[in-house]
Design a protein around this motif. Sequence first.
Motif, PDB file in Angstrom:
ATOM      1  N   TRP A  42     -20.240  -7.382 -12.098  1.00  0.00           N
ATOM      2  CA  TRP A  42     -21.507  -8.072 -11.926  1.00  0.00           C
ATOM      3  C   TRP A  42     -21.229  -9.469 -11.386  1.00  0.00           C
ATOM      4  O   TRP A  42     -20.109  -9.972 -11.466  1.00  0.00           O
ATOM      5  N   SER A  43     -22.235 -10.100 -10.850  1.00  0.00           N
ATOM      6  CA  SER A  43     -22.132 -11.492 -10.414  1.00  0.00           C
ATOM      7  C   SER A  43     -23.512 -12.124 -10.508  1.00  0.00           C
ATOM      8  O   SER A  43     -24.522 -11.426 -10.547  1.00  0.00           O
ATOM      9  N   GLY A  44     -23.533 -13.444 -10.582  1.00  0.00           N
ATOM     10  CA  GLY A  44     -24.806 -14.132 -10.670  1.00  0.00           C
ATOM     11  C   GLY A  44     -24.651 -15.627 -10.473  1.00  0.00           C
ATOM     12  O   GLY A  44     -23.538 -16.152 -10.444  1.00  0.00           O
ATOM     13  N   THR A  45     -25.772 -16.300 -10.327  1.00  0.00           N
ATOM     14  CA  THR A  45     -25.779 -17.746 -10.144  1.00  0.00           C
ATOM     15  C   THR A  45     -26.769 -18.367 -11.111  1.00  0.00           C
ATOM     16  O   THR A  45     -27.626 -17.681 -11.671  1.00  0.00           O
ATOM     17  N   GLY A  46     -26.623 -19.653 -11.293  1.00  0.00           N
ATOM     18  CA  GLY A  46     -27.520 -20.381 -12.170  1.00  0.00           C
ATOM     19  C   GLY A  46     -27.190 -21.852 -12.109  1.00  0.00           C
ATOM     20  O   GLY A  46     -26.635 -22.331 -11.125  1.00  0.00           O
ATOM     21  N   ALA A  47     -27.490 -22.565 -13.176  1.00  0.00           N
ATOM     22  CA  ALA A  47     -27.206 -23.994 -13.247  1.00  0.00           C
ATOM     23  C   ALA A  47     -26.735 -24.322 -14.648  1.00  0.00           C
ATOM     24  O   ALA A  47     -27.097 -23.642 -15.610  1.00  0.00           O
ATOM     25  N   ILE A  48     -25.907 -25.344 -14.740  1.00  0.00           N
ATOM     26  CA  ILE A  48     -25.443 -25.822 -16.035  1.00  0.00           C
ATOM     27  C   ILE A  48     -25.815 -27.295 -16.160  1.00  0.00           C
ATOM     28  O   ILE A  48     -25.702 -28.057 -15.196  1.00  0.00           O
ATOM     29  N   SER A  49     -26.308 -27.681 -17.329  1.00  0.00           N
ATOM     30  CA  SER A  49     -26.646 -29.077 -17.599  1.00  0.00           C
ATOM     31  C   SER A  49     -25.474 -29.713 -18.324  1.00  0.00           C
ATOM     32  O   SER A  49     -25.048 -29.223 -19.371  1.00  0.00           O
ATOM     33  N   LEU A  50     -24.952 -30.795 -17.771  1.00  0.00           N
ATOM     34  CA  LEU A  50     -23.807 -31.484 -18.348  1.00  0.00           C
ATOM     35  C   LEU A  50     -24.249 -32.559 -19.331  1.00  0.00           C
ATOM     36  O   LEU A  50     -25.422 -32.943 -19.374  1.00  0.00           O
ATOM     37  N   ALA A  51     -23.310 -33.035 -20.132  1.00  0.00           N
ATOM     38  CA  ALA A  51     -23.613 -34.011 -21.172  1.00  0.00           C
ATOM     39  C   ALA A  51     -24.187 -35.305 -20.602  1.00  0.00           C
ATOM     40  O   ALA A  51     -24.976 -35.980 -21.266  1.00  0.00           O
ATOM     41  N   ASN A  52     -23.824 -35.650 -19.364  1.00  0.00           N
ATOM     42  CA  ASN A  52     -24.326 -36.898 -18.770  1.00  0.00           C
ATOM     43  C   ASN A  52     -25.723 -36.744 -18.164  1.00  0.00           C
ATOM     44  O   ASN A  52     -26.239 -37.654 -17.545  1.00  0.00           O
ATOM     45  N   GLY A  53     -26.325 -35.565 -18.310  1.00  0.00           N
ATOM     46  CA  GLY A  53     -27.671 -35.323 -17.813  1.00  0.00           C
ATOM     47  C   GLY A  53     -27.738 -34.704 -16.432  1.00  0.00           C
ATOM     48  O   GLY A  53     -28.796 -34.275 -15.998  1.00  0.00           O
ATOM     49  N   SER A  54     -26.621 -34.654 -15.736  1.00  0.00           N
ATOM     50  CA  SER A  54     -26.631 -34.056 -14.399  1.00  0.00           C
ATOM     51  C   SER A  54     -26.575 -32.534 -14.501  1.00  0.00           C
ATOM     52  O   SER A  54     -26.207 -31.978 -15.536  1.00  0.00           O
ATOM     53  N   GLN A  55     -26.954 -31.881 -13.417  1.00  0.00           N
ATOM     54  CA  GLN A  55     -26.888 -30.423 -13.336  1.00  0.00           C
ATOM     55  C   GLN A  55     -26.012 -30.029 -12.175  1.00  0.00           C
ATOM     56  O   GLN A  55     -25.948 -30.737 -11.168  1.00  0.00           O
ATOM     57  N   GLU A  56     -25.320 -28.905 -12.338  1.00  0.00           N
ATOM     58  CA  GLU A  56     -24.492 -28.374 -11.267  1.00  0.00           C
ATOM     59  C   GLU A  56     -24.797 -26.896 -11.096  1.00  0.00           C
ATOM     60  O   GLU A  56     -25.114 -26.206 -12.061  1.00  0.00           O
ATOM     61  N   ARG A  57     -24.679 -26.442  -9.859  1.00  0.00           N
ATOM     62  CA  ARG A  57     -24.836 -25.026  -9.554  1.00  0.00           C
ATOM     63  C   ARG A  57     -23.677 -24.278 -10.207  1.00  0.00           C
ATOM     64  O   ARG A  57     -22.538 -24.745 -10.230  1.00  0.00           O
ATOM     65  N   LEU A  58     -23.935 -23.100 -10.741  1.00  0.00           N
ATOM     66  CA  LEU A  58     -22.940 -22.302 -11.433  1.00  0.00           C
ATOM     67  C   LEU A  58     -22.909 -20.911 -10.820  1.00  0.00           C
ATOM     68  O   LEU A  58     -23.958 -20.312 -10.580  1.00  0.00           O
TER      69      LEU A  58
END
Length: 90
Positions: free
Chosen positions: A39-55
Amino acid sequence: MEISLAKMKFGGILFGALLTVAPQAQADSRAFAGLAGAWSGTGAISLANGSQERLRCKGKYSVGSSGSQLAIDLRCASDSYRVDLGSNLV
């Protein structure tokens, strides 16, 4: 090398997902037979500093010929880091 709390939490979430996916069989010798695949997929992760990154994530489940062995390879990556998780279950 310093590992942030967000990365440790993410690794824990992946490990928890792995345990959730693994069936809880008592004596079934083909306990993993139905899990083979990828399987594969995409999403986003919220980091401790408040920024988000594509996952981006990929998973592969390989079942041994007897059906009682399962090799798991999970890989997730963002722009800042990568988490690889491998496991062999019998």
